[in-house]
Motif scaffolding. Structure first.
Motif, PDB file in Angstrom:
ATOM      1  N   ALA B 143      33.852  52.674  43.855  1.00  0.00           N
ATOM      2  CA  ALA B 143      34.630  53.584  43.136  1.00  0.00           C
ATOM      3  C   ALA B 143      35.720  52.913  42.017  1.00  0.00           C
ATOM      4  CB  ALA B 143      35.695  54.228  44.212  1.00  0.00           C
ATOM      5  N   LEU B 144      35.978  51.644  42.176  1.00  0.00           N
ATOM      6  CA  LEU B 144      36.829  51.032  41.015  1.00  0.00           C
ATOM      7  C   LEU B 144      35.737  50.609  39.878  1.00  0.00           C
ATOM      8  CD1 LEU B 144      39.538  49.728  40.476  1.00  0.00           C
ATOM      9  CD2 LEU B 144      38.737  47.503  41.608  1.00  0.00           C
ATOM     10  N   ALA B 145      34.815  49.866  40.393  1.00  0.00           N
ATOM     11  CA  ALA B 145      33.708  49.723  39.322  1.00  0.00           C
ATOM     12  C   ALA B 145      33.213  50.673  38.798  1.00  0.00           C
ATOM     13  CB  ALA B 145      32.592  49.014  39.784  1.00  0.00           C
ATOM     14  N   ARG B 146      32.979  51.939  39.176  1.00  0.00           N
ATOM     15  CA  ARG B 146      32.576  53.179  38.616  1.00  0.00           C
ATOM     16  C   ARG B 146      33.613  53.617  37.682  1.00  0.00           C
ATOM     17  NH1 ARG B 146      32.023  58.766  41.793  1.00  0.00           N
ATOM     18  NH2 ARG B 146      34.397  58.445  42.025  1.00  0.00           N
ATOM     19  N   ALA B 147      35.134  53.691  37.953  1.00  0.00           N
ATOM     20  CA  ALA B 147      36.023  54.099  37.043  1.00  0.00           C
ATOM     21  C   ALA B 147      36.330  53.130  35.896  1.00  0.00           C
ATOM     22  CB  ALA B 147      37.233  53.838  37.820  1.00  0.00           C
ATOM     23  N   LEU B 148      35.966  51.848  36.110  1.00  0.00           N
ATOM     24  CA  LEU B 148      36.051  50.835  35.154  1.00  0.00           C
ATOM     25  C   LEU B 148      35.102  50.498  34.114  1.00  0.00           C
ATOM     26  CD1 LEU B 148      37.557  48.012  37.101  1.00  0.00           C
ATOM     27  CD2 LEU B 148      38.784  49.284  35.342  1.00  0.00           C
ATOM     28  N   ALA B 149      33.966  51.212  34.306  1.00  0.00           N
ATOM     29  CA  ALA B 149      32.606  51.056  33.762  1.00  0.00           C
ATOM     30  C   ALA B 149      32.683  51.507  32.271  1.00  0.00           C
ATOM     31  CB  ALA B 149      31.466  51.645  34.449  1.00  0.00           C
ATOM     32  N   PRO B 150      32.992  53.033  32.098  1.00  0.00           N
ATOM     33  CA  PRO B 150      33.241  53.262  30.587  1.00  0.00           C
ATOM     34  C   PRO B 150      34.415  52.829  29.968  1.00  0.00           C
ATOM     35  CG  PRO B 150      33.433  55.254  32.385  1.00  0.00           C
ATOM     36  CD  PRO B 150      33.392  53.842  32.934  1.00  0.00           C
ATOM     37  N   ARG B 173      44.109  44.574  47.799  1.00  0.00           N
ATOM     38  CA  ARG B 173      45.184  44.833  47.082  1.00  0.00           C
ATOM     39  C   ARG B 173      45.178  43.477  46.245  1.00  0.00           C
ATOM     40  NH1 ARG B 173      50.189  45.069  51.161  1.00  0.00           N
ATOM     41  NH2 ARG B 173      50.970  42.808  50.761  1.00  0.00           N
ATOM     42  N   THR B 174      44.937  42.235  46.932  1.00  0.00           N
ATOM     43  CA  THR B 174      44.896  41.094  45.907  1.00  0.00           C
ATOM     44  C   THR B 174      43.860  41.346  45.011  1.00  0.00           C
ATOM     45  OG1 THR B 174      45.644  40.256  47.810  1.00  0.00           O
ATOM     46  CG2 THR B 174      45.169  38.608  46.209  1.00  0.00           C
ATOM     47  N   GLU B 175      42.616  41.510  45.381  1.00  0.00           N
ATOM     48  CA  GLU B 175      41.443  41.488  44.773  1.00  0.00           C
ATOM     49  C   GLU B 175      41.537  42.603  43.483  1.00  0.00           C
ATOM     50  OE1 GLU B 175      36.977  42.495  45.557  1.00  0.00           O
ATOM     51  OE2 GLU B 175      38.037  41.668  47.267  1.00  0.00           O
ATOM     52  N   MET B 176      42.346  43.725  43.722  1.00  0.00           N
ATOM     53  CA  MET B 176      42.294  44.540  42.743  1.00  0.00           C
ATOM     54  C   MET B 176      43.205  44.161  41.483  1.00  0.00           C
ATOM     55  SD  MET B 176      42.746  48.669  44.468  1.00  0.00           S
ATOM     56  CE  MET B 176      41.217  49.576  44.637  1.00  0.00           C
ATOM     57  N   ARG B 177      44.293  43.650  42.218  1.00  0.00           N
ATOM     58  CA  ARG B 177      45.335  43.224  41.119  1.00  0.00           C
ATOM     59  C   ARG B 177      44.636  42.175  40.140  1.00  0.00           C
ATOM     60  NH1 ARG B 177      49.023  43.462  37.508  1.00  0.00           N
ATOM     61  NH2 ARG B 177      51.121  42.237  37.835  1.00  0.00           N
ATOM     62  N   GLN B 178      43.872  41.259  40.800  1.00  0.00           N
ATOM     63  CA  GLN B 178      43.040  40.234  39.993  1.00  0.00           C
ATOM     64  C   GLN B 178      42.139  40.691  39.062  1.00  0.00           C
ATOM     65  OE1 GLN B 178      41.233  37.649  42.868  1.00  0.00           O
ATOM     66  NE2 GLN B 178      42.770  36.252  43.156  1.00  0.00           N
ATOM     67  N   ILE B 179      41.432  41.925  39.471  1.00  0.00           N
ATOM     68  CA  ILE B 179      40.568  42.503  38.337  1.00  0.00           C
ATOM     69  C   ILE B 179      41.348  42.948  37.317  1.00  0.00           C
ATOM     70  CG2 ILE B 179      38.923  44.154  38.348  1.00  0.00           C
ATOM     71  CD1 ILE B 179      37.865  43.602  41.142  1.00  0.00           C
ATOM     72  N   GLN B 180      42.255  43.654  37.699  1.00  0.00           N
ATOM     73  CA  GLN B 180      43.096  44.311  36.652  1.00  0.00           C
ATOM     74  C   GLN B 180      43.657  43.265  35.740  1.00  0.00           C
ATOM     75  OE1 GLN B 180      46.805  44.137  36.444  1.00  0.00           O
ATOM     76  NE2 GLN B 180      46.883  45.829  34.731  1.00  0.00           N
ATOM     77  N   ARG B 181      44.335  42.348  36.187  1.00  0.00           N
ATOM     78  CA  ARG B 181      44.587  41.195  35.445  1.00  0.00           C
ATOM     79  C   ARG B 181      43.520  40.658  34.367  1.00  0.00           C
ATOM     80  NH1 ARG B 181      48.134  38.691  39.401  1.00  0.00           N
ATOM     81  NH2 ARG B 181      50.361  39.276  38.837  1.00  0.00           N
ATOM     82  N   GLU B 182      42.685  40.351  35.016  1.00  0.00           N
ATOM     83  CA  GLU B 182      41.371  39.911  34.417  1.00  0.00           C
ATOM     84  C   GLU B 182      40.917  40.792  33.189  1.00  0.00           C
ATOM     85  OE1 GLU B 182      36.950  38.860  35.934  1.00  0.00           O
ATOM     86  OE2 GLU B 182      38.765  38.185  37.431  1.00  0.00           O
ATOM     87  N   LEU B 183      40.826  42.182  33.535  1.00  0.00           N
ATOM     88  CA  LEU B 183      40.314  43.171  32.157  1.00  0.00           C
ATOM     89  C   LEU B 183      41.390  43.426  31.587  1.00  0.00           C
ATOM     90  CD1 LEU B 183      38.294  45.319  34.660  1.00  0.00           C
ATOM     91  CD2 LEU B 183      37.542  43.707  33.023  1.00  0.00           C
ATOM     92  N   GLY B 184      43.091  43.229  31.841  1.00  0.00           N
ATOM     93  CA  GLY B 184      43.995  43.563  31.269  1.00  0.00           C
ATOM     94  C   GLY B 184      44.185  44.861  30.965  1.00  0.00           C
ATOM     95  N   ILE B 185      43.738  45.934  32.170  1.00  0.00           N
ATOM     96  CA  ILE B 185      43.638  47.206  32.121  1.00  0.00           C
ATOM     97  C   ILE B 185      45.067  47.796  32.273  1.00  0.00           C
ATOM     98  CG2 ILE B 185      42.726  47.730  34.160  1.00  0.00           C
ATOM     99  CD1 ILE B 185      41.315  50.046  32.522  1.00  0.00           C
ATOM    100  N   GLN B 194      55.912  50.759  50.302  1.00  0.00           N
ATOM    101  CA  GLN B 194      56.787  49.717  49.451  1.00  0.00           C
ATOM    102  C   GLN B 194      56.231  48.232  49.183  1.00  0.00           C
ATOM    103  OE1 GLN B 194      59.882  48.089  51.465  1.00  0.00           O
ATOM    104  NE2 GLN B 194      60.002  49.065  53.397  1.00  0.00           N
ATOM    105  N   GLU B 195      55.585  47.945  50.446  1.00  0.00           N
ATOM    106  CA  GLU B 195      55.173  46.472  50.336  1.00  0.00           C
ATOM    107  C   GLU B 195      53.962  46.403  49.315  1.00  0.00           C
ATOM    108  OE1 GLU B 195      54.283  44.791  54.091  1.00  0.00           O
ATOM    109  OE2 GLU B 195      52.533  43.790  53.156  1.00  0.00           O
ATOM    110  N   GLU B 196      53.338  47.297  49.008  1.00  0.00           N
ATOM    111  CA  GLU B 196      52.010  47.394  48.432  1.00  0.00           C
ATOM    112  C   GLU B 196      52.756  47.491  46.907  1.00  0.00           C
ATOM    113  OE1 GLU B 196      48.933  49.649  50.439  1.00  0.00           O
ATOM    114  OE2 GLU B 196      49.139  50.751  48.470  1.00  0.00           O
ATOM    115  N   ALA B 197      53.699  48.483  46.742  1.00  0.00           N
ATOM    116  CA  ALA B 197      54.310  48.535  45.440  1.00  0.00           C
ATOM    117  C   ALA B 197      55.119  47.313  45.059  1.00  0.00           C
ATOM    118  CB  ALA B 197      55.401  49.659  45.502  1.00  0.00           C
ATOM    119  N   LEU B 198      55.789  46.678  45.731  1.00  0.00           N
ATOM    120  CA  LEU B 198      56.481  45.660  45.279  1.00  0.00           C
ATOM    121  C   LEU B 198      55.651  44.449  45.068  1.00  0.00           C
ATOM    122  CD1 LEU B 198      59.465  45.513  47.893  1.00  0.00           C
ATOM    123  CD2 LEU B 198      59.333  46.475  45.381  1.00  0.00           C
TER     124      LEU B 198
END
Ligand SMILES: Nc1ncnc2c1ncn2[C@@H]1O[C@H](COP(=O)(O)OP(=O)(O)O)[C@@H](O)[C@H]1O
Ligand SMILES: [Mg+2]
Lengths: 261, 358
Positions: B143-150, B173-185, B194-198
């Motif tokens: 689902a993440l890949a699908r959302a990021l594709a376009p 959650r670690t992985e998602m954050r890494q991908i987000q950083r990599e793509l700078g999206i 709260q733990e997730e958010a913080l």
């Protein structure tokens, strides 16, 4: 025990249908039935009428159920109740209502022409099968969470039409096919509507034959039964099919294997 | 102007006011979380950004374009749902390719892009599978890949980890954050955890009852909560009732002891005031640098591995104390007498409870 109530008469009927020629088993009754031009006429007429009822029913039910789930979820109980009405109102009431509403002296005199009467009967079948078609489609939609899939497709840039064609419809195919088989099994042998509208359909033919023949009705009943069961089996196969699978996976695999070896 | 700008957004369903006066500026590439209890309007706010709901008032602007009246399919946002929402009739490959096909990307480029994204989420080997053949974690990666594709302008995530079991939740959650950083999206992430958010966010928006309570970097949210609600919602707290002695000097009386907070308090002398302490700000043993020291009786000892959670009664109140467990030392036994202490500067001053309910 319970099954024997059902299976014993069935077996008896089948056996009886094979006894047309004295002292030997034969499919003579079937030969007679299949050779009867009226049989062929009524069966093709009824098949056509059922098919029309399926198409009209699906075209009404699918968009309605989709729209209600998407935009008017609070109306769902109301719609559900409306679709149940045909189960509560006997077909005989329906048909007399039709004849009054669309009779020769009404504003929209459908019954005076042949095409009009055919249309009326098909609409009647649509109404009779509505509870089943609606339930099949609505359940299909419940399983796949139609609203979220629609949103997912839209956020990826799809228009409403594109969403319906490439996401909603393919995921509802097995539900629609289930509804179609149910519609078919209801309207194919239907008697009340067809006979009161004076149509040459399979239901009235079946009754007519039953009145003045002995072996042929048994043969007809056995065939009708086999057909209904055929529908049920196909419906099950479709309903349980997963995407990416063939309809008869093992069979297809075997054929493929043979053709390669 | 910031990359994503939400200003004055209000949304009501009938008479039910769900979001009120929501303002937020998100910079390009920033990861911002909406955090709050269930029903506080997080999802509604996210859906307004996605275009699935239209605001009763206010504007949403993306990369300088006002999208408030744009339909979702024209906004170029990527959305990930809690329920994955993969298209069941399509394979993993087709799911990821869906948005690219609609955008009219030619086949060779489309295949390259899908392969690249599946590689990124570590699912290249499963590209021909269907959603019913995947685990929850795998489905959410697709689902993440699908959302990021376009290549969307903004990525919107609505509790994407909530349906997963604990272990996968943490690793994904670690992985998602890494991908987000990599793509700078630029990313908006909705969670009630709260733990997730913080742990994931550049900044956190704490919401309550449709309003923004605080927008800040995670450690400020935790260490300097702006409101009583934020303090209570994010992390555990020990609460103390005290009386203001001198507001300008910041001195208060806590069960008869005068304490200097070292900063001004926004109250008048003689007023009641609520002070709060994080469990890890309370100590037992090693009290040399504590300004306040109290005798206490341990009532409960929970050994949580690296952390020791104690409950103690002191001055008529029960307090919670978190400390690291020390190697080679057995945890104290319940019922034993001890001394606890804290530094006055660690005390949080909470805003007064509103006098009238509402
Ligand atoms: N489509 C809707 N119609 C009516 N009320 C809604 C609708 N969507 C959400 N709400 C209400 O808005 C409030 C906030 O919901 P939501 O944004 O989903 O909260 P959260 O995601 O923070 O749990 C809830 O009280 C919910 O009942
Ligand atoms: Mg929500």
């Amino acid at each position: 025990m319970a099954a024997s109530y059902f299976l014993v008469p069935l077996y008896a009927t089948f056996q009886f249908s094979l006894q047309m020629q004295r002292g030997q088993w034969s499919f003579e009754a079937y030969r007679v039935v299949l050779g009867d031009q009226r049989f062929l006429n009524t069966i093709s007429y009824s098949a056509l009428a059922s098919l029309a009822a399926i198409i009209v029913g699906a075209l009404i039910v699918v968009p309605t159920a989709y729209w209600v789930r998407l935009k008017l979820p609070r109306l769902r109980p109301v719609i559900e109740f409306v679709t149940l009405l045909p189960l509560i109102i006997p077909p005989i009431v329906l048909v007399f209502g039709y004849i009054r509403m669309y009779g020769s002296s009404s504003l929209l005199p459908l019954t005076v022409s042949d095409a009009g009467t055919n249309l009326l009967m098909v609409m009647g079948y649509v109404v009779l099968s509505l509870p089943y078609m609606y339930r099949a489609v609505d359940n299909g939609m419940a399983v796949i969470n139609i609203a979220t899939l629609t949103e997912a497709a839209e956020s990826l840039g799809a228009s409403r039409l594109r969403t319906v064609l490439s996401v909603i419809f393919p995921n509802l195919r097995s539900a629609i096919i289930s509804g179609a088989f149910l519609t078919f099994s209801i309207s194919f042998g239907e008697f009340v509507l067809a006979s009161l509208l004076n149509r040459d359909a399979f239901g009235p033919y079946l009754v007519l034959i039953g009145q003045d023949r002995a072996y042929e009705p048994a043969a007809l009943a056995s065939m009708t039964f086999a057909l209904t069961w055929g529908c049920m089996v196909l419906m099950q196969l479709y309903a349980n099919r997963k995407p990416g699978q063939r309809l008869l996976p093992r069979l297809f695999a075997r054929i493929k294997g043979k053709s390669q070896s | 102007m910031s990359y994503l700008s939400i200003s004055g957004v209000t949304k009501s369903f009938g008479s039910n006011l769900v979001v009120q006066g929501f303002d937020l500026e998100v910079e390009r590439g920033e990861f911002v979380s909406l955090l709050g209890p269930s029903g506080c309007g997080k999802t509604t706010m996210l859906r307004i950004v996605a275009g699935f709901e239209s605001p009763s008032a206010g504007r949403v602007v993306m990369s300088g374009e006002d999208v408030t009246n744009l339909t979702p399919n024209k906004r170029r946002v990527g959305m990930v749902f809690q329920s994955y929402a993969l298209f069941p009739n399509m394979s993993v490959f087709e799911n990821v390719a869906f948005g690219l096909k609609i955008a009219g990307i030619p086949r060779p480029e489309l295949e390259r892009r899908v392969a690249e994204l599946l590689e990124m989420v570590g699912l290249s080997a499963l590209k021909d599978r269907y959603s019913y053949q995947l685990s929850g974690g795998q489905q959410q990666r697709v689902a993440l890949a699908r959302a990021l594709a376009p290549r969307p302008r903004v990525l919107l995530l609505d509790e994407p980890l909530s349906a997963l079991d604990a272990q996968i939740r943490v690793s994904l959650r670690t992985e998602m954050r890494q991908i987000q950083r990599e793509l700078g999206i630029t990313t908006l992430f909705v969670t009630h955890d709260q733990e997730e958010a913080l742990s994931m966010s550049d900044r956190v928006v704490v919401m309550n009852g449709g309003r923004v309570e605080q927008v800040d970097v995670p450690h400020r949210i935790y260490q300097a909560p702006a409101t009583r609600f934020v303090a209570g919602f994010v992390g555990a707290l020990n609460l103390f009732e005290a009386k203001v002695i001198n507001a300008a000097k910041g001195t208060v009386a806590l069960s008869g002891v005068e304490i200097a907070l070292g900063r001004k308090v926004p109250h008048k002398a003689g007023e009641a005031i609520t002070l709060a302490l994080r469990p890890e700000a309370l100590r037992h043993g090693g009290l040399e640098d504590c300004d306040v020291v109290l005798p206490a009786i341990l009532s409960d000892v929970e050994f949580l591995g690296s952390v020791l959670r104690l409950r103690a009664s002191a001055g008529g109140a029960t307090v919670m104390i978190d400390s690291f467990s020390t190697a080679g030392t057995a945890p104290p036994v319940p019922g034993s007498a001890t001394t606890i202490g804290f530094r006055a500067s660690d005390l949080l001053v909470l805003d007064p409870v509103p006098a009238q309910a509402g």
